[in-house]
Motif scaffolding. Structure first.
Motif, mmCIF file in Angstrom:
data_model
loop_
_atom_site.group_PDB
_atom_site.id
_atom_site.type_symbol
_atom_site.label_atom_id
_atom_site.label_comp_id
_atom_site.label_asym_id
_atom_site.label_seq_id
_atom_site.Cartn_x
_atom_site.Cartn_y
_atom_site.Cartn_z
ATOM 1 N N THR A 362 104.266 46.549 73.634
ATOM 2 C CA THR A 362 103.836 46.232 74.893
ATOM 3 C C THR A 362 104.462 47.163 75.774
ATOM 4 O O THR A 362 103.684 47.848 76.670
ATOM 5 C CB THR A 362 104.097 45.068 75.355
ATOM 6 O OG1 THR A 362 103.615 44.019 74.397
ATOM 7 C CG2 THR A 362 103.523 44.539 76.781
ATOM 8 N N VAL A 363 105.816 47.520 75.713
ATOM 9 C CA VAL A 363 106.429 48.586 76.651
ATOM 10 C C VAL A 363 105.742 49.983 76.327
ATOM 11 O O VAL A 363 105.466 50.612 77.357
ATOM 12 C CB VAL A 363 108.007 48.648 76.202
ATOM 13 C CG1 VAL A 363 108.643 49.675 77.254
ATOM 14 C CG2 VAL A 363 108.425 47.326 76.889
ATOM 15 N N LEU A 364 105.617 50.393 75.076
ATOM 16 C CA LEU A 364 105.129 51.886 74.850
ATOM 17 C C LEU A 364 103.347 51.889 75.421
ATOM 18 O O LEU A 364 103.362 53.055 75.809
ATOM 19 C CB LEU A 364 105.090 51.758 73.174
ATOM 20 C CG LEU A 364 106.332 52.066 72.638
ATOM 21 C CD1 LEU A 364 106.328 52.240 71.271
ATOM 22 C CD2 LEU A 364 106.997 53.587 73.106
ATOM 23 N N MET A 365 102.755 50.688 75.289
ATOM 24 C CA MET A 365 101.333 50.858 75.865
ATOM 25 C C MET A 365 101.256 50.812 77.461
ATOM 26 O O MET A 365 100.558 51.804 77.966
ATOM 27 C CB MET A 365 100.603 49.789 75.271
ATOM 28 C CG MET A 365 100.425 49.736 73.699
ATOM 29 S SD MET A 365 99.585 51.168 73.132
ATOM 30 C CE MET A 365 101.018 52.036 71.890
ATOM 31 N N ASP A 366 102.219 50.089 77.886
ATOM 32 C CA ASP A 366 102.158 50.215 79.419
ATOM 33 C C ASP A 366 102.771 51.472 79.680
ATOM 34 O O ASP A 366 102.444 52.113 80.704
ATOM 35 C CB ASP A 366 103.354 49.113 80.036
ATOM 36 C CG ASP A 366 102.654 47.834 79.738
ATOM 37 O OD1 ASP A 366 101.389 47.481 79.325
ATOM 38 O OD2 ASP A 366 103.527 46.756 79.921
ATOM 39 N N ALA A 367 103.578 52.094 79.101
ATOM 40 C CA ALA A 367 104.142 53.399 79.453
ATOM 41 C C ALA A 367 103.292 54.632 79.413
ATOM 42 O O ALA A 367 103.054 55.436 80.204
ATOM 43 C CB ALA A 367 105.496 53.893 78.459
ATOM 44 N N GLU A 415 111.591 57.319 75.922
ATOM 45 C CA GLU A 415 112.847 56.819 75.647
ATOM 46 C C GLU A 415 113.510 56.067 77.034
ATOM 47 O O GLU A 415 114.033 55.158 77.032
ATOM 48 C CB GLU A 415 113.842 58.014 75.330
ATOM 49 C CG GLU A 415 115.339 57.519 75.096
ATOM 50 C CD GLU A 415 116.178 58.653 74.885
ATOM 51 O OE1 GLU A 415 117.371 58.518 75.343
ATOM 52 O OE2 GLU A 415 115.955 59.434 74.145
ATOM 53 N N ASN A 416 113.191 56.946 78.215
ATOM 54 C CA ASN A 416 113.522 56.186 79.294
ATOM 55 C C ASN A 416 112.860 54.887 79.642
ATOM 56 O O ASN A 416 113.487 54.068 80.221
ATOM 57 C CB ASN A 416 113.203 57.302 80.567
ATOM 58 C CG ASN A 416 114.173 58.565 80.489
ATOM 59 O OD1 ASN A 416 115.355 58.269 79.793
ATOM 60 N ND2 ASN A 416 113.704 59.740 80.996
ATOM 61 N N GLN A 417 111.401 55.051 79.373
ATOM 62 C CA GLN A 417 110.712 53.618 79.636
ATOM 63 C C GLN A 417 111.451 52.590 78.647
ATOM 64 O O GLN A 417 111.505 51.384 79.307
ATOM 65 C CB GLN A 417 109.396 53.957 79.103
ATOM 66 C CG GLN A 417 108.737 54.727 80.125
ATOM 67 C CD GLN A 417 108.693 54.515 81.832
ATOM 68 O OE1 GLN A 417 108.232 53.217 81.984
ATOM 69 N NE2 GLN A 417 109.403 55.366 82.469
ATOM 70 N N ILE A 418 111.765 52.661 77.552
ATOM 71 C CA ILE A 418 112.463 51.782 76.573
ATOM 72 C C ILE A 418 113.895 51.226 77.326
ATOM 73 O O ILE A 418 114.158 50.215 77.473
ATOM 74 C CB ILE A 418 112.636 52.458 75.286
ATOM 75 C CG1 ILE A 418 111.333 52.582 74.626
ATOM 76 C CG2 ILE A 418 113.461 51.351 74.407
ATOM 77 C CD1 ILE A 418 111.609 53.390 73.141
#
Length: 437
Positions: A362-367, A415-418
């Protein structure tokens, strides 16, 4: 918890360092193109059949102004002192020499497990010549070619069979953390201040601590910590004084056995080049990291701005440690020192954090929605999904259509988004890009 230690020893020109590099190269390591992060050549890691171990190349330890046999003897003594298992390297081309016999006698008396590697057996016809080396009294000789990698499997099979049974203590629930830094930054004073009693000798003479000293204590919550004070690390190429040639290896071993490493800086003296080199050891080992600025009480007219300026300087000089929290303390006045165990505990939790794949994706797709993937030569990077494959440090595999299309800057963005979505302060995280099959 501690990895077993394997030392490579033998007379000069038998191929110790080549064998060392070959064994270290068997381990597929995550490496970064960051200056100052590479370990000294005398110390590395190995892995064979799921068994991890630390590796010492005694050929990388040179004692200057000493006769040859004295050097060999001192290097053998390093191996005896530090190692759980010793690989003695001999050379098929020269046969059994007087120097080989001297090293064998030293090792035989040590009562440490020894595996005998007969190097430079590049030609199968020469394998029958290895039987001469039974005369050294060290058991079966293993023919190898460190240049071509021949015979390494049999050699490493023999090595891991000799590992001590208690090499890894999985029942130890304490958080292991160590203090590292150059001499005289106040590592021993910090240990004593935290313990509230003089368990470690403290002196203003640089280099007092020669061994890594372990002390266990509990905080008010009942959490148990194992604290390690290490000898100060100097950078002198490959040349070490007799009393100091062990210090770097013991500090390296302490780092490898730590969940969290506290990199200690001296507020009085500021940041030196060796500080960045030392911090690189902890970063490369994948430990949790806290930057501890000691002797903060000695600065005159210190205020919030001074702290902000020093923080900005640390961030500029230690760019690869941008994830590490910073604490300003004084071992003398115990200023803020009560906060350090809590910081260690938090960083250890982040270091061991595991993220569910569904939440991660979910975080990756939002990023990706906020910042679409780049194109290269008309071809767009496609990110399919990600999953966490390891902890300590947290490691993620990102499956894509073509890893070559994942530019470094976009990988850093992910990486920063994670990091923004999950608290990973104090721990490095690794992103591995992989083509989806």
């Amino acid at each position: 918890m501690a990895n077993p230690v394997v030392a490579v020893v033998g007379r000069p020109n038998v191929g110790k360092s080549t064998l060392f590099n070959r064994i270290a190269g068997e381990r597929i390591a995550i490496v970064e193109d960051t200056p100052g992060v590479t370990r000294d050549r005398i110390y590395s890691h190995g892995e064979w059949l799921g068994k991890h171990f630390n590796l010492i190349d005694t050929g990388g330890i040179e004692i200057s102004d000493q006769p040859l046999l004295t050097q060999i003897r001192q290097q053998a003594e390093v191996a005896i002192d530090e190692a759980d298992v010793i690989i003695m390297v001999v050379d098929i081309e020269n046969g059994v020499t007087d120097a080989d016999e001297q090293v064998a006698r030293i090792l035989y008396r040590s009562d440490k497990p020894v595996v005998l590697a007969v190097n430079k057996v590049d030609n199968p016809e020469r394998r029958t010549d290895i039987y001469d080396f039974y005369s050294l009294g060290l058991g079966e000789p293993y023919p190898v070619s460190s240049v071509h990698g021949v015979g390494m499997g049999d050699l490493l099979d023999a090595v891991i069979k000799k590992f001590p049974e208690n090499a890894a203590n999985d029942d130890d629930s304490s958080i292991h953390f160590s203090f590292i830094g150059r001499p005289n930054v106040g590592k021993s004073s910090l240990v004593n201040a935290i313990l509230g009693q003089n368990r470690v000798i403290v002196s203003n003479v640089a280099g007092t601590t020669r061994d890594a000293i372990n002390t266990t204590f509990k905080d008010e919550t009942g959490q148990e910590f194992t604290m390690v004070d290490t000898a100060g690390i100097r950078k002198k190429g490959k040349i070490y004084e007799n009393t100091e040639r062990y210090a770097l290896m013991r500090a390296m071993r302490a780092i490898d056995d730590s969940d969290v490493v506290c990199v200690v800086l001296n507020a009085e003296e500021g940041i030196r080049e060796i500080d960045k080199h030392i911090a690189g050891y902890a970063h490369e080992a994948g430990c949790g990291v806290i930057i501890v600025v000691n002797k903060w009480d000695t600065l005159k007219d210190r205020d919030q701005r001074t702290m902000t300026d020093f923080t900005n300087l640390i961030r500029a000089e230690f760019q690869y440690l941008n994830y590490a929290p910073i604490i300003f303390v004084s071992a003398k006045t115990k200023q803020r020192l009560n906060k350090l165990p809590g910081m260690v505990k938090a960083v250890d939790e982040h270091h061991k954090r595991r993220i569910q794949s569904s939440v991660l994706n979910t975080v990756l797709m939002d990023a990706i929605a906020a910042n679409p993937t780049p194109t290269q030569n008309g071809k767009r990077l496609r990110v399919y999904y990600g999953t966490q494959v390891a902890t300590e440090p947290p490691t993620f595999v990102i499956f894509v259509n073509d890893p070559e299309l994942m530019h470094f800057s976009y990988q850093r963005y992910l990486e920063n988004q994670i990091r923004a979505a999950f608290d990973f302060s104090g721990t490095p995280i690794h992103l591995i890009k992989r083509r989806r099959q």
